[in-house]
Design a protein around this motif. Sequence first.
Motif, PDB file in Angstrom:
ATOM      1  N   LEU A 146      87.678  87.828  66.311  1.00 52.10           N
ATOM      2  CA  LEU A 146      86.117  88.113  66.672  1.00 52.10           C
ATOM      3  C   LEU A 146      86.486  89.395  66.264  1.00 52.10           C
ATOM      4  N   MET A 147      85.670  90.106  65.291  1.00 49.90           N
ATOM      5  CA  MET A 147      85.896  91.866  65.742  1.00 49.90           C
ATOM      6  C   MET A 147      84.916  92.889  65.617  1.00 49.90           C
ATOM      7  N   LEU A 148      83.703  91.888  66.384  1.00 53.34           N
ATOM      8  CA  LEU A 148      82.064  92.799  66.518  1.00 53.34           C
ATOM      9  C   LEU A 148      81.155  91.239  68.144  1.00 53.34           C
ATOM     10  N   SER A 149      81.402  91.463  69.251  1.00 54.45           N
ATOM     11  CA  SER A 149      80.688  90.747  69.836  1.00 54.45           C
ATOM     12  C   SER A 149      79.042  91.573  70.534  1.00 54.45           C
ATOM     13  N   LYS A 164      80.395  97.304  53.063  1.00 57.32           N
ATOM     14  CA  LYS A 164      81.166  98.128  51.941  1.00 57.32           C
ATOM     15  C   LYS A 164      82.461  98.785  52.530  1.00 57.32           C
ATOM     16  N   GLY A 165      83.245  99.298  51.562  1.00 60.83           N
ATOM     17  CA  GLY A 165      84.531  99.758  52.119  1.00 60.83           C
ATOM     18  C   GLY A 165      85.202  98.850  52.468  1.00 60.83           C
ATOM     19  N   LYS A 166      86.929  99.589  52.874  1.00 59.12           N
ATOM     20  CA  LYS A 166      87.747  98.617  52.638  1.00 59.12           C
ATOM     21  C   LYS A 166      88.250  98.665  54.452  1.00 59.12           C
ATOM     22  N   TYR A 167      89.033  97.087  54.915  1.00 58.07           N
ATOM     23  CA  TYR A 167      89.311  97.184  55.243  1.00 58.07           C
ATOM     24  C   TYR A 167      91.378  97.727  55.623  1.00 58.07           C
ATOM     25  N   LYS A 168      91.674  97.580  55.143  1.00 55.43           N
ATOM     26  CA  LYS A 168      93.395  97.909  54.837  1.00 55.43           C
ATOM     27  C   LYS A 168      93.000  99.965  55.686  1.00 55.43           C
ATOM     28  N   ASP A 169      92.137 100.990  54.620  1.00 58.94           N
ATOM     29  CA  ASP A 169      92.258 101.883  55.018  1.00 58.94           C
ATOM     30  C   ASP A 169      90.695 102.618  56.529  1.00 58.94           C
ATOM     31  N   GLY A 170      90.513 101.605  56.803  1.00 66.82           N
ATOM     32  CA  GLY A 170      89.211 101.472  58.241  1.00 66.82           C
ATOM     33  C   GLY A 170      88.155 102.440  57.692  1.00 66.82           C
ATOM     34  N   SER A 171      87.978 102.524  55.851  1.00 65.67           N
ATOM     35  CA  SER A 171      86.630 102.554  56.249  1.00 65.67           C
ATOM     36  C   SER A 171      85.690 101.457  55.320  1.00 65.67           C
ATOM     37  N   ALA A 172      85.625 100.618  56.168  1.00 63.94           N
ATOM     38  CA  ALA A 172      84.762  99.603  56.066  1.00 63.94           C
ATOM     39  C   ALA A 172      83.808  99.341  57.065  1.00 63.94           C
ATOM     40  N   LYS A 173      82.075  99.558  56.315  1.00 65.08           N
ATOM     41  CA  LYS A 173      81.179  99.642  57.445  1.00 65.08           C
ATOM     42  C   LYS A 173      79.987  98.366  56.883  1.00 65.08           C
ATOM     43  N   ILE A 174      79.829  98.068  58.340  1.00 63.16           N
ATOM     44  CA  ILE A 174      78.216  96.796  58.271  1.00 63.16           C
ATOM     45  C   ILE A 174      77.238  97.155  58.210  1.00 63.16           C
ATOM     46  N   TYR A 175      76.132  97.760  57.858  1.00 57.92           N
ATOM     47  CA  TYR A 175      74.735  97.373  57.366  1.00 57.92           C
ATOM     48  C   TYR A 175      74.565  96.497  57.577  1.00 57.92           C
ATOM     49  N   ALA A 176      73.276  96.192  58.939  1.00 61.79           N
ATOM     50  CA  ALA A 176      72.883  94.866  59.663  1.00 61.79           C
ATOM     51  C   ALA A 176      71.367  95.345  59.588  1.00 61.79           C
ATOM     52  N   PRO A 177      70.365  95.228  58.834  1.00 63.95           N
ATOM     53  CA  PRO A 177      68.635  96.002  59.027  1.00 63.95           C
ATOM     54  C   PRO A 177      68.556  95.037  60.348  1.00 63.95           C
ATOM     55  N   ASN A 178      67.303  94.940  60.390  1.00 62.85           N
ATOM     56  CA  ASN A 178      66.891  94.476  62.132  1.00 62.85           C
ATOM     57  C   ASN A 178      65.241  93.928  60.812  1.00 62.85           C
ATOM     58  N   GLN A 189      64.851  99.757  61.347  1.00 67.88           N
ATOM     59  CA  GLN A 189      65.644  99.971  62.398  1.00 67.88           C
ATOM     60  C   GLN A 189      66.835  99.800  61.090  1.00 67.88           C
ATOM     61  N   VAL A 190      68.447 100.317  61.246  1.00 65.25           N
ATOM     62  CA  VAL A 190      69.552  98.833  60.182  1.00 65.25           C
ATOM     63  C   VAL A 190      70.387 100.349  61.285  1.00 65.25           C
ATOM     64  N   ARG A 191      71.693  98.831  61.902  1.00 62.97           N
ATOM     65  CA  ARG A 191      72.586  99.198  62.870  1.00 62.97           C
ATOM     66  C   ARG A 191      74.006  99.550  61.485  1.00 62.97           C
ATOM     67  N   VAL A 192      74.209 100.044  61.548  1.00 64.24           N
ATOM     68  CA  VAL A 192      75.112 100.506  61.090  1.00 64.24           C
ATOM     69  C   VAL A 192      76.801 100.777  61.669  1.00 64.24           C
ATOM     70  N   PHE A 193      77.612  99.223  61.430  1.00 59.10           N
ATOM     71  CA  PHE A 193      78.875  99.470  62.012  1.00 59.10           C
ATOM     72  C   PHE A 193      79.953 100.071  61.583  1.00 59.10           C
ATOM     73  N   ASN A 209      81.141  98.779  69.546  1.00 55.19           N
ATOM     74  CA  ASN A 209      79.911  98.094  69.606  1.00 55.19           C
ATOM     75  C   ASN A 209      79.238  98.949  69.761  1.00 55.19           C
ATOM     76  N   ASP A 210      79.799 100.840  69.511  1.00 53.90           N
ATOM     77  CA  ASP A 210      78.747 101.569  69.352  1.00 53.90           C
ATOM     78  C   ASP A 210      78.016 102.260  68.347  1.00 53.90           C
ATOM     79  N   SER A 211      77.328 100.879  67.644  1.00 50.70           N
ATOM     80  CA  SER A 211      76.961 101.209  66.498  1.00 50.70           C
ATOM     81  C   SER A 211      75.823 102.311  66.919  1.00 50.70           C
ATOM     82  N   VAL A 212      75.859 103.297  64.679  1.00 50.00           N
ATOM     83  CA  VAL A 212      74.632 103.879  64.725  1.00 50.00           C
ATOM     84  C   VAL A 212      73.606 103.421  64.579  1.00 50.00           C
TER      85      VAL A 212
END
Length: 851
Positions: A146-149, A164-178, A189-193, A209-212
Amino acid sequence: MKKVFFTLGLICLSAIYIVAQESIWEQTAKNNNLPAFFGAASVEGVRSATIGYLGDQKAYFVVAYNNAPATLSSSSINVLNALNGSLITTLSLPDESLLAEGHFPVNTLGFTEDSVLFVASMAGAADNGKKFNVYMYKSLSDAPKLMLSTNPYPLRLGDEMVVKGKYKDGSAKIYAPNFTYAGISGKEQVRVFSLAADTQNAGEYLFANDSVVMEIDVPERGSVAGNYYSSPMYIPLENGAYLWKYLSDSLYYQSGDGNVKVKFPMPEHLTNNRNQIYILNNPVYMGMLHDRHYIAFLNPYHGRGEIYSFVTPTVDNAKWVGLRREYVTPTNMSGTVDNSTTPAPLPVNGNYTGEVAVDWSGDKPILYVLSTNQGIGAYAVPNISKSSPAPEPLPEGVNVLWERVRREGNMYVHFGTGSSTSRWMAYGKVEGIPYLFYNSMFDHDWSTTNLGTYVVDVATGQEIKQLKKPEGVVRSTTDPAVNTEGTWQFASVGVSEDGKILVTTRADSCGREVATWDPKNPHFNIYKYDGIDSEAAIVYSTSIENNVSLGNKMLVTGSYIDNTLKLYVPNLFFTNDYTPQQQEIYVFSLENIPGSGAEITCEKQMIECGGNRKVGDMTWWSPGASATKDFGEYTSSLYVPLKDGSHFWMDSYDGLYYKPVGGAGFRVNGIPSATNVPRYMGKGRDGKHYLAYFDYMPGRAVIVSYTDLAEGVDVVATTPPLYIDGYNYPLNTSGAGDIAVNWEGEHPVVYVLSSALGIGAYEITSIGAKDTDIKQPVVADRVFNSVQNGSYLMINGSETVASVEIINTLGQRVMLVTGKSQVLVSGLKGVYIVKIKGVSGTEEAKKILIR
């Protein structure tokens, strides 16, 4: 400019597209081999998929639930062999104790650049208290982490996401549109985690959890009933630019600085029942090749994948940039066809859901298609290659006004798909309004629905209407003996100088007797329309003699109003009765009887065509056998007379010939032989003559200039090709097509029609205004006087006149009267040039204001 001398030989290409090579594997309802996880047809529970590696295994990952409503126990994450579609395994599902289920416990998924898989649930405003959860898998045997709830309320998240991005260097992002559309504010609105360090596991990460909450500009649009606004997609590009797509709308692009906002014109064939609901769905950004962005879509209505490309829009090119359709999967899972309004007898994709995925790790992409209830499949894309050379840039000095072409998916629905079904076009003003006209055979479909002459808005390229069909025409597809209207009902089209539309049949008489589309007794008919809403009037009809074919091409000059109308129609068949330098022309003209203006007569003439044209036998097709007939070349011949009595002759196998007055004809150097349809454009104010011809294999117009044809021609401009080499669209193997010219403004506009490829309008900015050819008087003596009485103008000549010609300020002749010393002009208002010639050789030109 350097003179161009070249000869282009006719090259015959045979394009073979083997569907089996494109379809790697398919599991569809149509083929009765849907995977078991698709469940009941009414559930519509297979809607998300992606392609990627978990460890060393490249696989196709498909999320499904096979009961409604969706529960964790009815859900599955299926891992398929990317090469054959067989089921490898299913991933472990989350512990139900961790999940406060929303609509779908697992729904959408995506890979990081370093092959870590994220799977998300979906929860919305109606599920207040339910969670938007994201799980991580690093291998096929992993238990999900579980990575996010988070509670998304009041938004709805998880319909789609972009990783987008990579997990190993911590640059990964999820863009979730409303998903929840909040009106027509033009904002969404688009949530960026983003990842943060997992304090319990060194070197690991969790999503904060405090997404942009990113508020982006989206196009304003009216409310759409139902679920047509579903599955919004936000795709970030470089430098802050992004793409945005609702199911019910076009694709939008916005630059990072916000200065460029472009709504891409979407193909008309992608509307659901033609109601402007654009159903390309769930785009996947593939990357760039040369100067073009590539993006794949699901077409859920037809059950197939489609790939489009576009050039990065700028302030300058945003007015004409558009999506270009590059590829369509060969299989239509739904069984429907373009523009079909009747659902196929298969499970209907009622929510228009599903997804595409693309593997472009090799030279050519592989497109994976999932259409809910209809099936899944993998397809090799043959015509897009990283190793392909960059395409030619847009020609200099040419402005693309509009294109309605097959490669962009917006071609007219009446164009048909055959190589010779739309090949005739004309430009002209009817009742003072400029139009384009084109004739469609629509794959030799003789129905009253598709076959006919169509009217096109010259400014936008939109079809306006179909001209009314002639009454009393009989066409039987079972008994050709009853046909009287010609081999092809609608062939050549032209517009007279006074705005009459002339449409001909094409009639062949060459020994063909039994064919469903060839009559035994063909007639060559000429129909006239006084306006685009007028009834068709038949003004000439004749049965065709043996060894004659009329109507394949014609040229219209003159006008009805002054009895100068002429139609020049070459005999398509060149027989052994003539010398190789001669050709038979049928000249249809009005009898010069004052007040008649309707009686058309025909005169056959032999003209000099030049060249040593091949004479010999020609093999002609007939049902069940090939018959050798005693004909010579079978070509698209066109005769172009000029005002000075000279003429051009085009033979598509032998190039362009010019016959000056009183001199011998010669072949024009610089015009290739593998071409068609010359149009003399006129003389520019720069003193040069301009000529355009149709280069049919790429589907383009080539514009040349000359001062002395004996010295050759200069290539001034070429329009962009309608066919682009390497793209999966048919070649114009028949050489059929047409061009038309409008040179009334500051620059000429050239229209190009290529059979089965499309039509386009191009402003030739490298050429200036046209010479109106208005001369000063050659004698000092006054030749005529003019007297105005209200709206009437009386012109009195001082001697018997040879001609009185009235020309408008655009250089167009609106009236020509011969053999009268007194001329009454009515119905004209404005400034005109009146040119008069006396029988003794005197002439005068005068500008007159007619009130």
